[in-house]
Design an enzyme around this catalytic site. Structure first.
Site, PDB file in Angstrom:
ATOM      1  N   THR A   1      48.714  42.273  44.899  1.00  0.00           N
ATOM      2  CA  THR A   1      49.517  40.730  44.527  1.00  0.00           C
ATOM      3  C   THR A   1      48.690  40.541  43.346  1.00  0.00           C
ATOM      4  OG1 THR A   1      50.024  38.828  45.000  1.00  0.00           O
ATOM      5  CG2 THR A   1      49.129  40.626  46.556  1.00  0.00           C
TER       6      THR A   1
ATOM      7  N   SER B   1      45.384  34.112  52.105  1.00  0.00           N
ATOM      8  CA  SER B   1      46.345  33.804  53.295  1.00  0.00           C
ATOM      9  C   SER B   1      45.421  35.603  53.782  1.00  0.00           C
ATOM     10  CB  SER B   1      47.753  34.328  53.055  1.00  0.00           C
ATOM     11  OG  SER B   1      48.230  35.051  52.795  1.00  0.00           O
TER      12      SER B   1
ATOM     13  N   HIS C   1      47.697  38.297  51.707  1.00  0.00           N
ATOM     14  CA  HIS C   1      46.876  38.484  50.240  1.00  0.00           C
ATOM     15  C   HIS C   1      45.433  39.009  50.909  1.00  0.00           C
ATOM     16  CE1 HIS C   1      49.267  35.191  49.121  1.00  0.00           C
ATOM     17  NE2 HIS C   1      49.364  35.937  47.806  1.00  0.00           N
TER      18      HIS C   1
END
Lengths: 394, 394
Positions: free
Chosen positions: A144, A179, A182
């Site tokens: 990501t 987070s 992540h």
């Protein structure tokens, strides 16, 4: 090519499997249906009704004449992974099979630990299976853009040349994820890079932006082939949420100042990018990173675009940001590698938003307004999920 | 100060606990004895006999008049962590409680997964417990210099200022760890930094070099207070191994060319560094990194130093490197922050090596030569541990 799509029952995994199947590849779909389990846990549901995997696959065969193998099991179970490789013998693997929601990972300790263990161990089991059975298998792993965070310098694709005290080296780009989800992706990236180095594996880490959209050339061939559409406060992404809010004439809820800028892409470009990565595999021992997005927008910009595209008047509200993130920041991220391979992006235009609004409008009777508000607060170590049945609007 | 020493039964944890106890702190030791379990698994043992934790603590009370609390349990068990915090109410935590051997993590899939899950989940449980019970608790976490790998530029202490395309930011130093163990420490660092950011925790990440030495001011007060001395191919570190090989007149086994350069420090400096970190805590929300070593040596240099310090003739052999690492490389790493706080290093001198050789000589009858050779190969996904009883030399 024989391709396993891990997490092939999910929002992106399923359309990717169909796309690759239609392109003539032998596709196997792997899933443990935990994504469907999260819906039960939270008492929410995909806005667009979805059928079960086995039903989807049968319908695909009727519609296209193409068959897709299915494997039900959990990547954190090494025996399952071993049997999977033995039976399917893939040439390439597309790995979507991770808990992919930042808010879900931030609910509480249990969800944070679950997210990291699930994602990291599943990927480690894959790396070992590839190394042991066939190091030539190309691993295409979904990462990501959130791995990078929002640094005050340009974001590069995975690596950066650093000159420091008169010497120069190309180093992994420093990661500042936002987070526990992540973070799990950052851990994965480090583990995969190491496995490529010691075992000569081939891997492509697709650092994907936020995906919007719902329909692809294949999922629209029959209603039973539709993929999920998430708009809830935990799994729903920002553009989808704004479209739902617009349709029910609820103010679009921008978190904080709305200056948070993110890379975005159309769901059809996800499929194109994955295919490009597969057709142009990484070399032996190569760990490469592609930044997989096509445009950057701030949250405020997205709200304004949805408001402009909606035929009636829509208000924009600013609500407290449940996350800990910079609400205004520099953002410029490279994303040329997939373009160099031939990606022709679908840009976010009014027509794209209108077609998304049309999907939402078609299923407006299924909208659960209670599901939309953000219940997970980053600053809290334990957020309550909505556990009672919500009201239904529409 | 009320200080919990996690992993307080281990090589460094135990001497640290004694040192802090003697300095007037209220010390609690936490351990699950899994380090002792590894010995059973591998059929090896500490060269220097060690007593059980409960016995050690009683002996310490007799010798010093000071008491140390003991807590037996596993940090991956959140209920245990919760009870621990409730009972002890620490002001600070020194966290040694991780699987700390690179070769152990590289044995096979099961050991790699175990290492990452054990280390990462234990630390996550701690972060949640601190955030929930008392965010002012200062976490002093043992990391490793191995997190950085061997880049072609100078290594800084945790962060590096990068100027890129005309803009400048201070970023986390890019990590290129060399084993699944080292990777687990990188994952920890990322998780801890994030927890400091969102919950305002205070943490010091001690990126420690390779520790040598055995005796401290406290452990020498009684033979029952001795800490472990590992020389086996899995947990033994390079200088200890060379001393054992010298004493039994076995050639010193240098892996590969021997140009691998690493930061090193004396066990007494570990204690001093941890104490300095505790006495000068991180600020609210601060994640800081200290590079905890005092000198750098190549493996070849260390072998030559041991050979020079040993009274008889010792040969140096070069064996195939079981690891995947650069055998010759640039290495320059900053380590000023602990010096700035007042660290006065014990440097590696002939007298240090001679005292280490004396310890080895005293227990030469316990040396198991079969335990020394490296059985874990990085390029293999499954290495056999020595499972049969070895020969005993001496």
């Amino acid at each position: 090519m024989r391709i396993l799509v891990l997490g092939g029952d999910g929002y992106l995994g399923w359309p990717t499997a169909l796309h690759l199947s239609r392109r003539g590849h032998d596709v196997g779909v792997v899933d443990n249906f935990v994504r469907r389990q999260y819906d039960f846990e939270m008492g929410v549901d995909s806005l667009v009704p979805i059928t079960q995997l086995q039903h989807r696959v049968r319908r695909w065969e009727e519609v296209s004449g193409l068959s897709i193998d299915t494997f039900v099991g959990d990547l954190t179970d090494p025996e399952f992974v071993d049997r999977l490789f033995e039976r399917f013998e893939p040439d390439a693997i597309v790995h979507f099979a991770e808990q992919r929601s930042a808010p879900y990972s931030m609910i509480d300790r249990q969800h944070a630990v679950y997210t990291q263990v699930n994602n990291v161990v599943g990927t480690m089991n894959l790396l070992y299976a590839i190394a042991e059975r066939n190091p030539a298998i190309h691993l295409v792993k979904l990462g990501t853009m959130g791995e990078y965070g929002t640094p005050n310098i340009d974001i590069e694709e995975g690596f950066i040349e650093i000159t420091h005290k008169g010497r120069t080296d190309v180093m992994p780009y420093p990661k500042q994820p936002g987070s526990f989800y992540h973070l799990s992706k950052v851990h994965d990236s480090h583990n995969i890079q190491f496995a490529c180095r010691i075992w000569g594996l081939r891997a492509t880490d697709l650092n994907q932006g936020i995906v919007y959209g719902h329909e692809t050339d294949e999922t629209t061939m029959h209603p039973d082939l539709a993929t999920r559409f998430d708009y809830d406060g935990v799994f729903g992404t920002v553009l989808n949420r704004f479209c739902v809010q617009a349709v029910v004439e609820h103010p679009l809820s921008v978190y904080g100042k709305g200056g948070q800028t993110r890379g975005m892409l159309d769901i059809r470009d996800t499929l194109a990018c994955v295919e490009l990565a597969l057709l142009n595999p990484a070399g032996e021992g190569e760990f490469r990173v592609f930044n997989q997005f096509t445009e950057s927008f701030s949250v405020q910009q997205m709200a304004e675009m949805v408001a402009a595209a909606y035929p009636d008047t829509v208000k924009i509200d600013h609500v407290d940001d449940p996350r800990v993130e910079k609400e205004e920041h520099y953002y410029r991220a490279a994303h040329t590698k997939l373009l160099d391979l031939g990606l022709v992006p679908h840009l976010l235009e009014t027509s794209t938003i209108r077609s998304l609004l049309a999907v939402v409008d078609r299923y407006r009777h299924r909208i659960d307004m209670e599901a939309i508000s953000p219940t997970v607060k980053w600053r809290s170590t334990a957020s309550a999920l909505r556990t009672t049945a919500g009201l239904t609007a529409g």
